[in-house]
Design an enzyme around this catalytic site. Structure first.
Site, PDB file in Angstrom:
ATOM      1  N   ASP A 284     -19.923  75.204 -87.252  1.00  0.00           N
ATOM      2  CA  ASP A 284     -19.355  75.411 -85.796  1.00  0.00           C
ATOM      3  C   ASP A 284     -17.764  75.831 -85.608  1.00  0.00           C
ATOM      4  OD1 ASP A 284     -18.792  74.516 -83.016  1.00  0.00           O
ATOM      5  OD2 ASP A 284     -20.937  73.829 -83.265  1.00  0.00           O
ATOM      6  N   HIS A 318     -15.640  72.289 -79.767  1.00  0.00           N
ATOM      7  CA  HIS A 318     -17.166  72.472 -79.861  1.00  0.00           C
ATOM      8  C   HIS A 318     -17.720  71.615 -81.056  1.00  0.00           C
ATOM      9  CE1 HIS A 318     -21.179  74.288 -79.881  1.00  0.00           C
ATOM     10  NE2 HIS A 318     -21.145  74.374 -78.593  1.00  0.00           N
ATOM     11  N   ALA A 415     -32.519  79.982 -83.605  1.00  0.00           N
ATOM     12  CA  ALA A 415     -33.629  79.070 -82.996  1.00  0.00           C
ATOM     13  C   ALA A 415     -35.223  79.608 -83.020  1.00  0.00           C
ATOM     14  CB  ALA A 415     -33.165  78.434 -81.768  1.00  0.00           C
ATOM     15  N   ASP A 464     -39.525  73.640 -80.260  1.00  0.00           N
ATOM     16  CA  ASP A 464     -40.364  72.633 -80.873  1.00  0.00           C
ATOM     17  C   ASP A 464     -40.172  71.343 -80.519  1.00  0.00           C
ATOM     18  OD1 ASP A 464     -41.291  73.420 -83.681  1.00  0.00           O
ATOM     19  OD2 ASP A 464     -39.239  74.196 -83.994  1.00  0.00           O
ATOM     20  N   SER A 488     -26.439  72.816 -77.119  1.00  0.00           N
ATOM     21  CA  SER A 488     -25.319  72.513 -78.366  1.00  0.00           C
ATOM     22  C   SER A 488     -25.428  71.058 -78.376  1.00  0.00           C
ATOM     23  CB  SER A 488     -24.019  73.243 -78.103  1.00  0.00           C
ATOM     24  OG  SER A 488     -23.962  74.453 -78.100  1.00  0.00           O
TER      25      SER A 488
END
Length: 616
Positions: A284, A318, A415, A464, A488
């Site tokens: 990150d 973040h 993802a 998922d 996030s």
């Protein structure tokens, strides 16, 4: 060896070259300045690994290319600059599909035209793709989707002054103030006196549809739809402190557990379940170890600057926020994370991260035998080079948890990769003030418990599971807290749960202890099996539902799950999930010899939204 392009033909200069002819006979560079043209971009170049038995150039007698030979060829080509080489630091073995271990890849700068010619000359044996810039999953100013049908505005405008106050009337500096609606939005930041001046385009403030105030830290945001604004005097906005919220009494002076952790029943786990012995990496924007909740973190690397110390500098906040959710320490201060005793590694990739740096960060994870990786980031498109590295990481036993994205559209990459566990975001009513901007994330899909799917969360068959991602309070630099929204924030909830499972689930202390792709897949399967259905959403928005920590750790059985548990455990053990990438190769194969897909689960009474027996 293919004949690679050596330069532009006479009379056909490369696009983006400084001396390219301009429309009307102009040149790229003139005495009064330089014309704007296409710049060279970074590309990833590597010999392409082909599976055994493939039909293509290799099968027709053409020799595979070697990385060293490709590098020599590139260095001999004008207008191509080889920036660096990325090579694996360890050998893992044959990749999926029968492909051998990759030699590595080259990062080179060139124009799009040069890259296209290089790709063509490679005849399928050469991977040539853009080294995409990555983005953190946070709302950004959108690019226009067309040339606007209005000339630039030069009509009347008004100024609106907003004064932002905090606890006891103190002015709040550095708060972002936004006005929506009218001819165009307007944004300003408050000064030391809490004052922000915004320009309203038009002759009336009545066209403004929304006023949004986002504090830097320690306060809830504010949102007023159709605000009654004055142009003749300051407009006062008083923000609520996080500590004034009933669920956070005395915060941050008293330690607290976030609402998302309570929703997943983390607060009901035995006190000894703290993630001991597990390694977690957060790729990150860094993590501010100046923060009391993050001060125990000792390991990391600044991938962008190749520096072993500057990963502790987090200009964006973040990475600190995500890390706090996963591993926030629990002294008598702040928010406790899922695994405060895990070994945390921070890989700094922002600002400025690209696919090549993410590949290097995953190499760091392979080298340091990381167990779980959190990715709250995305690219504009899938990457073959990154996918190859993700496969390597999984084979090395690295479980990658990825946020699906905040665009409200299809699941974003990585993802969308079949090798990772993707996480969507949900929220819960009454976990944030009604005058905060968090209310704008509420969808019509709200269940009896107040759970709702977040409007911003991406969706699709690649989802998922879902996890709390609205009004999540966590650490931000230097030693503060903020309540933020996003997938996030949802992904770290699942990353923390995965780390707890590897540390404390009986199965991972026995036969599944060995690091492998099978261990990763089994971990993902158990997380999905622990999901419980929330809201009325279809499976494309919540996947298998929100995982339950007690069920995931084998301490409880979900209602109605016992009837399926034994059968599904045998059915799912070691079987990768079905994906759109490569499904055709398994068409018609028996159940035990192909990836397991949603249709198979549905045929056994298992719905994508979790176990759904009568009465749930």
């Amino acid at each position: 060896m293919p004949k690679f392009p050596t330069g532009g033909q006479a009379g056909s200069p490369e696009r983006g070259a400084d001396n390219a002819p301009e429309p009307g006979g102009g040149r790229g560079t003139q005495a009064n300045g330089k014309h704007v043209t296409e710049r060279k971009k970074q590309y990833l170049v590597a010999p392409r690994q082909q599976p055994m038995g493939a039909i293509g150039p290799l099968a027709m007698g053409m020799q595979p290319l070697g990385l060293q030979a490709v590098e020599q060829a590139l260095r001999a080509i004008p207008d191509i600059e080889v920036v660096r080489t990325i090579t694996p630091k360890s050998t893992i073995g044959v990749l999926g599909g029968g492909m051998g271990e990759p030699e590595g890849l080259l990062v080179a700068r060139m124009t799009d035209d040069k890259a296209g010619a290089l790709r063509q000359q490679g005849q399928g044996r050469l991977l040539v793709e853009r080294d995409q810039h990555l983005h953190l999953f946070d709302p950004a100013l959108p690019r226009p989707n067309r040339v606007a049908s209005l000339i630039p505005y030069d009509g009347p405008s008004l100024e609106v002054t907003v004064v932002v106050r905090g606890k006891d009337g103190a002015p709040l500096p550095d708060a972002e103030v936004s006005l929506f609606g009218g001819l165009m939005p307007s944004i300003a930041v408050t000064d030391a006196g809490g004052l922000a001046t915004l320009k309203v385009y038009g002759n009336s403030p009545h066209a403004i549809s929304g006023l949004y105030v986002k504090p830097r830290a320690d306060y809830w945001s504010f949102y007023q739809r159709d605000p009654d604004l004055s142009t003749g005097q300051p407009n006062l906005v008083a923000l609520r402190a996080l500590s004034d919220w009933p669920a956070l009494p005395g915060f941050p002076g008293r330690s607290a557990v976030g609402w998302g952790e309570r929703a997943m029943r983390l607060d009901q786990l035995p006190p000894s379940f703290r993630g001991q012995g597990v390694k977690v990496a957060v790729i990150d924007s860094g993590a501010a170890t100046s923060h009391a909740n993050l001060s125990r973190i000792r390991s990391g690397w600044d991938i962008i600057h190749n520096n072993p110390t500057t990963w502790t500098e987090d200009q964006l906040g973040h990475g600190s926020h995500c890390t706090g959710i996963i591993a926030g320490a629990d002294p008598s201060f702040g928010i406790r994370g899922f695994v405060p005793d895990a070994e945390i590694h921070v890989c700094k990739l922002f600002p400025g991260g690209q696919i090549s740096e993410l590949i290097e960060a995953l190499e760091y994870c392979i080298e340091h035998q990381i167990d779980v990786v959190n990715l709250s980031l995305g690219a504009m498109a899938p990457s073959e080079a990154l996918e190859q590295q993700i496969v390597r990481a999984k084979r090395a036993g690295v479980a990658i948890i990825a946020a699906v994205g905040n665009s409200g559209g299809p699941v974003q990459y990585p993802a969308a990769s079949p090798q990772v566990l993707s996480v969507a975001a949900i929220g819960k009513l009454d976990e944030f003030p009604r005058d905060s901007y968090h209310t704008e994330t509420i969808s019509p899909d709200v269940d009896a418990q107040g759970f709702f799917t977040a409007k911003f969360s991406c969706f699709g068959a690649r989802v998922d599971v879902c996890a709390p991602g609205v009004a999540i309070v966590s650490a931000v630099p230097p030693n503060n807290f903020a309540a933020w929204d996003g997938t996030s924030m949802a992904a770290p909830h699942i990353t923390g749960l995965a780390a707890l499972m590897l540390a404390h689930h009986p199965e991972f202390q026995a036969q599944a202890r060995v690091r492998s792709a099978e261990r990763v897949e089994r971990l993902f399967q158990l997380i999905r099996l622990s999901g419980r259905r929330l809201t009325l959403a279809d499976p494309t928005r919540i996947g298998y539902g929100m995982p339950d920590a007690l069920v995931a750790l084998g301490l409880a059985v979900a209602p109605g799950q016992a009837a399926f548990q034994s059968m599904l455990a045998q059915l799912l053990a070691g079987a990768p999930r079905a994906t759109s990438m490569g499904e055709a190769a398994y068409a018609g194969a028996p159940l035990g010899q192909r990836p397991l897909g949603p249709a198979d689960l549905m045929s056994f009474g298992f719905a994508m939204g979790g176990m759904r027996p009568q009465g749930w």
